[in-house]
Design a protein around this motif. Structure first.
Motif, PDB file in Angstrom:
ATOM      1  N   LYS A 174       0.828  -1.201   0.000  1.00 38.05           N
ATOM      2  CA  LYS A 174       0.000   0.000   0.000  1.00 38.05           C
ATOM      3  C   LYS A 174       0.870   1.262   0.000  1.00 38.05           C
ATOM      4  CE  LYS A 174      -4.043  -1.902   2.389  1.00 38.05           C
ATOM      5  NZ  LYS A 174      -4.867  -1.820   3.624  1.00 38.05           N
ATOM      6  N   HIS A 175       0.518   2.187  -0.861  1.00 40.63           N
ATOM      7  CA  HIS A 175       1.154   3.506  -0.894  1.00 40.63           C
ATOM      8  C   HIS A 175       0.068   4.552  -0.619  1.00 40.63           C
ATOM      9  CE1 HIS A 175       4.394   1.200  -2.645  1.00 40.63           C
ATOM     10  NE2 HIS A 175       5.166   2.256  -2.665  1.00 40.63           N
ATOM     11  N   THR A 176      -0.577   4.393   0.519  1.00 41.27           N
ATOM     12  CA  THR A 176      -1.682   5.267   0.894  1.00 41.27           C
ATOM     13  C   THR A 176      -1.174   6.686   1.130  1.00 41.27           C
ATOM     14  OG1 THR A 176      -2.570   3.330   2.044  1.00 41.27           O
ATOM     15  CG2 THR A 176      -3.686   5.445   2.398  1.00 41.27           C
ATOM     16  N   GLY A 177      -1.838   7.655   0.506  1.00 40.51           N
ATOM     17  CA  GLY A 177      -1.451   9.048   0.681  1.00 40.51           C
ATOM     18  C   GLY A 177      -0.338   9.507  -0.248  1.00 40.51           C
ATOM     19  N   TRP A 178       0.194   8.597  -1.039  1.00 37.08           N
ATOM     20  CA  TRP A 178       1.219   8.971  -2.015  1.00 37.08           C
ATOM     21  C   TRP A 178       0.552   9.563  -3.255  1.00 37.08           C
ATOM     22  CZ3 TRP A 178       6.538   6.530  -2.423  1.00 37.08           C
ATOM     23  CH2 TRP A 178       6.969   6.030  -1.194  1.00 37.08           C
ATOM     24  N   HIS A 179       1.237  10.502  -3.877  1.00 39.06           N
ATOM     25  CA  HIS A 179       0.773  11.061  -5.150  1.00 39.06           C
ATOM     26  C   HIS A 179       1.503  10.359  -6.294  1.00 39.06           C
ATOM     27  CE1 HIS A 179      -1.313  14.151  -2.946  1.00 39.06           C
ATOM     28  NE2 HIS A 179      -0.189  14.507  -2.341  1.00 39.06           N
ATOM     29  N   ALA A 180       0.853  10.274  -7.437  1.00 39.78           N
ATOM     30  CA  ALA A 180       1.437   9.489  -8.525  1.00 39.78           C
ATOM     31  C   ALA A 180       1.102  10.084  -9.884  1.00 39.78           C
ATOM     32  CB  ALA A 180       0.927   8.050  -8.452  1.00 39.78           C
ATOM     33  N   HIS A 181       1.959   9.756 -10.845  1.00 42.65           N
ATOM     34  CA  HIS A 181       1.712  10.145 -12.232  1.00 42.65           C
ATOM     35  C   HIS A 181       2.468   9.197 -13.151  1.00 42.65           C
ATOM     36  CE1 HIS A 181       0.476  12.824 -15.461  1.00 42.65           C
ATOM     37  NE2 HIS A 181       1.710  12.733 -15.955  1.00 42.65           N
ATOM     38  N   TYR A 182       1.865   8.922 -14.313  1.00 37.73           N
ATOM     39  CA  TYR A 182       2.519   8.116 -15.352  1.00 37.73           C
ATOM     40  C   TYR A 182       2.603   8.962 -16.615  1.00 37.73           C
ATOM     41  CZ  TYR A 182       3.738   4.038 -18.202  1.00 37.73           C
ATOM     42  OH  TYR A 182       4.386   3.144 -19.027  1.00 37.73           O
ATOM     43  N   GLU A 183       3.814   9.279 -17.004  1.00 34.41           N
ATOM     44  CA  GLU A 183       4.047  10.148 -18.168  1.00 34.41           C
ATOM     45  C   GLU A 183       4.523   9.291 -19.329  1.00 34.41           C
ATOM     46  OE1 GLU A 183       4.052  13.981 -20.017  1.00 34.41           O
ATOM     47  OE2 GLU A 183       3.379  13.380 -18.009  1.00 34.41           O
ATOM     48  N   LYS A 184       3.745   9.267 -20.392  1.00 35.48           N
ATOM     49  CA  LYS A 184       3.978   8.350 -21.515  1.00 35.48           C
ATOM     50  C   LYS A 184       4.209   9.136 -22.803  1.00 35.48           C
ATOM     51  CE  LYS A 184       1.529   4.554 -23.910  1.00 35.48           C
ATOM     52  NZ  LYS A 184       0.388   3.622 -23.778  1.00 35.48           N
ATOM     53  N   PHE A 185       5.249   8.751 -23.544  1.00 32.53           N
ATOM     54  CA  PHE A 185       5.523   9.383 -24.831  1.00 32.53           C
ATOM     55  C   PHE A 185       5.371   8.333 -25.919  1.00 32.53           C
ATOM     56  CE2 PHE A 185       8.164  10.829 -28.350  1.00 32.53           C
ATOM     57  CZ  PHE A 185       7.847  12.176 -28.434  1.00 32.53           C
TER      58      PHE A 185
END
Length: 284
Positions: A174-185
Motif C-alpha cells: 500500500k502507498h496510501t497518501g502517495w501522489h502518482a503520475h505516469y508520463e507516456k511518450f
C-alpha cells in the motif's frame, strides 16, 4: 490468417490449470484476456499444441486487501483495476498507468496479470509494478512461491515463470497518501510507449519524503531509477530540485535504437519525462 490447430481446455481452478500445463508440456500456451496471444496465434508466430483458457478460474479475479498490501488477481481486467476504489486509494500509480493502456476495448478484455507475464518492455504496467516493489505469486505443481518484481522480469518477453507455472496474483504494498503520475511518450494515441515514466512520491510539508520512479522501454526489462529517487528524498518539492534529480534518469539504462527513436533520444526522453512525471505527481 487462421491459427494452427491446437487442443483447448478451460479449467475451473488454479490446480486444474497447473495440472493441464504440466500435462501439455512446454508447447502449451495460457490464455488470459488474449490481447497479446491471439494476434500472435493468428500470424502463426506461435503454434501451441494446447491452449489453456483461464477465463473460468474465478479465484484469479478481483482486488482485495491483505494487511499492508493489495492483492490483485492475475485475471482482473485493466478496466476493473482502473476503477477499483482500493487501487485508487492505496496504489494510485497503478491506476494512473492503467489509464494509458491501449484503448477501452482492450482494457475491458486485457488482464493485469497477462500484461505482467507477457513482459513486453514497452508495456505500461511493468515499470509501475517494479517501482512499487510488487511481488508476484506463482503457482506450480510444487505449490506456490513469491518472486519480487525486481527478480521476476528477466529479459525481453521473459520472466521467472517456469513452463509449468502460472502467475496467480500480484501483491502491491500500500502507498496510501502517495501522489502518482505516469508520463507516456508515444507517436500516436493508444500506441506502445517509446519511453514512459512511472513516478509516485510522498510529500511531507514542502519536501519529498519518499520517491519511487520506474522507467518503461529503457532496457530489456523495466528499470528502477534509483539515482533519481535518492536525489529526490529530502529535496524541496520545487521545479528546480526535481529537474536536478531528473537529470540522473538515464543512469544505468540500456535503451535500444529502432524506427521509433535511437538510444540517445530515449535517454533524453527519460530525463525530460521524469521531470514531468515527478512534477505532476507532486502537484497532485
Amino acid at each position: 490468417m487462421i491459427p494452427a490447430a491446437f487442443d483447448y481446455t478451460a479449467p475451473s481452478t488454479v490446480e486444474e490449470a497447473v495440472g493441464a500445463l504440466a500435462e501439455a508440456g512446454e508447447d502449451a500456451k495460457v490464455l488470459g484476456g488474449g490481447q497479446s496471444l491471439l494476434p500472435v496465434l493468428r500470424m502463426r508466430l506461435a503454434a501451441p499444441t494446447t491452449l489453456i483458457d483461464l477465463g473460468k478460474v474465478a479465484e484469479l479475479r478481483g482486488v482485495r486487501e491483505d494487511g499492508g498490501a493489495l492483492v490483485i488477481g492475475a485475471m482482473t481486467t485493466h478496466y476493473d483495476v482502473q476503477r477499483d476504489p482500493l487501487v485508487q486509494q492505496h496504489a494510485a500509480l497503478l491506476a494512473r498507468a492503467t489509464d494509458t493502456v491501449a484503448d477501452p476495448q482492450v482494457r475491458h478484455r486485457g488482464t493485469f496479470g497477462g500484461s505482467i507475464a507477457h513482459a513486453d518492455p514497452a508495456g505500461d504496467l511493468l515499470a509501475p509494478a517494479l517501482a512499487m516493489d510488487t511481488e508476484m505469486v506463482i503457482a506450480g505443481q510444487g505449490g506456490r512461491r513469491t518472486v519480487a518484481a525486481a527478480d521476476f522480469f528477466v529479459d525481453y518477453f521473459t520472466t521467472a515463470l517456469e513452463p509449468d507455472e502460472l502467475l496467480v496474483e500480484v501483491r502491491v504494498p500500500k502507498h496510501t497518501g502517495w501522489h502518482a503520475h505516469y508520463e507516456k511518450f508515444n507517436r500516436v494515441a493508444q500506441a506502445w510507449s517509446i519511453v514512459a515514466v512511472a513516478a509516485t512520491v510522498r510529500v511531507e510539508g514542502t519536501s519529498i519524503a519518499e520517491a519511487r520512479v520506474g522507467l518503461t522501454n529503457m532496457a530489456a526489462t523495466p528499470v528502477r531509477a534509483h539515482a533519481v529517487e535518492n536525489a529526490l528524498v529530502g529535496a524541496p518539492a520545487t521545479p528546480e530540485a526535481i529537474r536536478a534529480a531528473a537529470a540522473h534518469a538515464a543512469e544505468g539504462t540500456s535503451p535500444t535504437s529502432d524506427g521509433n527513436a535511437d538510444a540517445d533520444y530515449r535517454q533524453h526522453l527519460a530525463r525530460t519525462l521524469t521531470g514531468r512525471a515527478v512534477t505532476a505527481a507532486v502537484s497532485g
